[in-house]
Motif scaffolding. Structure first.
Motif, PDB file in Angstrom:
ATOM      1  N   GLU A   1     101.205 -10.809  74.829  1.00 30.40           N
ATOM      2  CA  GLU A   1     101.204  -9.724  73.846  1.00 30.40           C
ATOM      3  C   GLU A   1      99.902  -8.941  73.895  1.00 30.40           C
ATOM      4  O   GLU A   1      98.819  -9.535  73.931  1.00 30.40           O
ATOM      5  N   SER A   2     100.025  -7.641  73.955  1.00 31.36           N
ATOM      6  CA  SER A   2      98.948  -6.637  73.984  1.00 31.36           C
ATOM      7  C   SER A   2      98.565  -6.329  75.429  1.00 31.36           C
ATOM      8  O   SER A   2      98.555  -7.225  76.297  1.00 31.36           O
ATOM      9  N   PRO A   3      98.256  -5.062  75.722  1.00 28.83           N
ATOM     10  CA  PRO A   3      97.900  -4.679  77.101  1.00 28.83           C
ATOM     11  C   PRO A   3      96.756  -5.496  77.686  1.00 28.83           C
ATOM     12  O   PRO A   3      96.806  -5.878  78.858  1.00 28.83           O
ATOM     13  N   LYS A   4      95.728  -5.800  76.891  1.00 26.82           N
ATOM     14  CA  LYS A   4      94.574  -6.544  77.408  1.00 26.82           C
ATOM     15  C   LYS A   4      94.982  -7.932  77.863  1.00 26.82           C
ATOM     16  O   LYS A   4      94.598  -8.397  78.941  1.00 26.82           O
ATOM     17  N   VAL A   5      95.766  -8.616  77.042  1.00 22.39           N
ATOM     18  CA  VAL A   5      96.206  -9.970  77.385  1.00 22.39           C
ATOM     19  C   VAL A   5      97.153  -9.933  78.583  1.00 22.39           C
ATOM     20  O   VAL A   5      97.065 -10.779  79.484  1.00 22.39           O
ATOM     21  N   ILE A   6      98.046  -8.955  78.617  1.00 21.69           N
ATOM     22  CA  ILE A   6      98.966  -8.824  79.756  1.00 21.69           C
ATOM     23  C   ILE A   6      98.191  -8.576  81.042  1.00 21.69           C
ATOM     24  O   ILE A   6      98.498  -9.151  82.096  1.00 21.69           O
ATOM     25  N   GLU A   7      97.149  -7.746  80.969  1.00 21.99           N
ATOM     26  CA  GLU A   7      96.311  -7.488  82.151  1.00 21.99           C
ATOM     27  C   GLU A   7      95.676  -8.789  82.641  1.00 21.99           C
ATOM     28  O   GLU A   7      95.611  -9.039  83.853  1.00 21.99           O
TER      29      GLU A   7
END
Length: 287
Positions: A40-46
């Motif tokens: 969850e969230s772009p930072k975590v997905i990255e």
């Protein structure tokens, strides 16, 4: 974009992974090679992508497609990107999305303890820590405060539970981890909260420090601990702490000095103190 799919049917089976499958169903013990998790969230997905995790699909607010998630979407390649407005997503998932993006990903294959600990000097060992918030917080502290790896007994909450990932801020993808063999030699006993196999840690060359309240505990700043070449720091379950036989098998019993009559800290808070004190002389190992 060509793979963008606007959500019109809440009951579409392709949305089950986000809205209706439980954490245990995602884990898929019967077919672990098909197991998934939700980041969850772009930072975590990255961070998950950086670790080599394979994405299956994305779910996000429409506004993020050409906004902060644009580069992340490009990295995910040719997968479905399900989109909807914020209020629609809230209705679908049952709660507001953090930063408006979710990604279903396949679970990575776990390595053996010997593989991830081969060059490690400081490792954290979690025995039956069952709260995913605590597991996530411990991983964040371990990554930030100089631990080289994390080992867990099968009785612990899964580090890839959605809440654990979110609380860890994605550090579960940055620090190597796997499950430690239990003291009875069984790696994954369903529903069984077995203690850590301290002999296994010894065979890998670690001296072992149990974080526990005991009459023979040494202070966390004891010079002997800092002098150990390879040290495993063992933390126990919320409330009861470490099993008695685990403490007995360890080389040290270590406590954090308290004041104002407080007898102990929450396991996540204690981990941060322990990792800072016992890991600060550790040279960071590149994995």
């Amino acid at each position: 974009m060509e793979n963008r799919i606007e959500i019109t049917d809440f009951l579409a089976p392709e949305l089950d992974v986000y809205a209706r499958l439980t954490e245990n169903q995602l884990l898929n013990r019967a077919h672990p090679e098909e197991g998934m998790f939700i980041a969850e969230s772009p930072k975590v997905i990255e961070r998950a992508l950086d670790a080599g995790c394979i994405p299956v699909s994305l779910l996000m607010e429409t506004k993020h497609v050409q906004g902060e998630a644009k580069e992340m979407i490009e990295r995910c390649g040719d997968i479905p990107v399900y989109t909807a407005e914020f209020d629609v997503l809230t209705k679908l998932t049952g709660f507001a999305l953090t930063r408006g993006a979710l990604c279903a990903m396949y679970r990575p294959k776990l390595q053996e303890p010997e593989e991830i600990c081969a060059k490690a000097r400081r490792i954290a060992v979690l025995e039956n820590v069952v709260n995913p918030t605590n597991v996530g917080a411990i991983f964040r502290s371990a990554a930030a405060l100089h631990m080289d790896a994390v080992l867990l007994t099968p009785g612990c909450s899964d580090p890839l539970y959605r809440r654990a990932i979110r609380v860890s801020m994605g550090t579960v993808f940055q620090i190597p981890w796997t499950y430690l063999q239990t003291e009875n030699g069984v790696k994954n006993p369903p529903g069984q909260a077995a203690g850590a196999d301290i002999d296994h840690l010894h065979r890998m060359g670690f001296r072992v420090a149990a974080m526990a309240l005991s009459g023979d505990s040494v202070g966390i700043d004891d010079p002997a601990l800092a002098a150990e070449e390879k040290l495993a720091v063992v933390l126990g379950t919320e409330g009861d702490g470490l099993a008695g036989h685990t403490i007995a098998d360890c080389d040290y019993t270590v406590c954090i000095p308290m004041s104002h009559g407080v007898d102990s800290l929450n396991v996540a808070a204690a981990s941060a103190v322990a990792f800072w004190q016992l890991g600060r002389n550790n040279c960071t190992i590149k994995h």
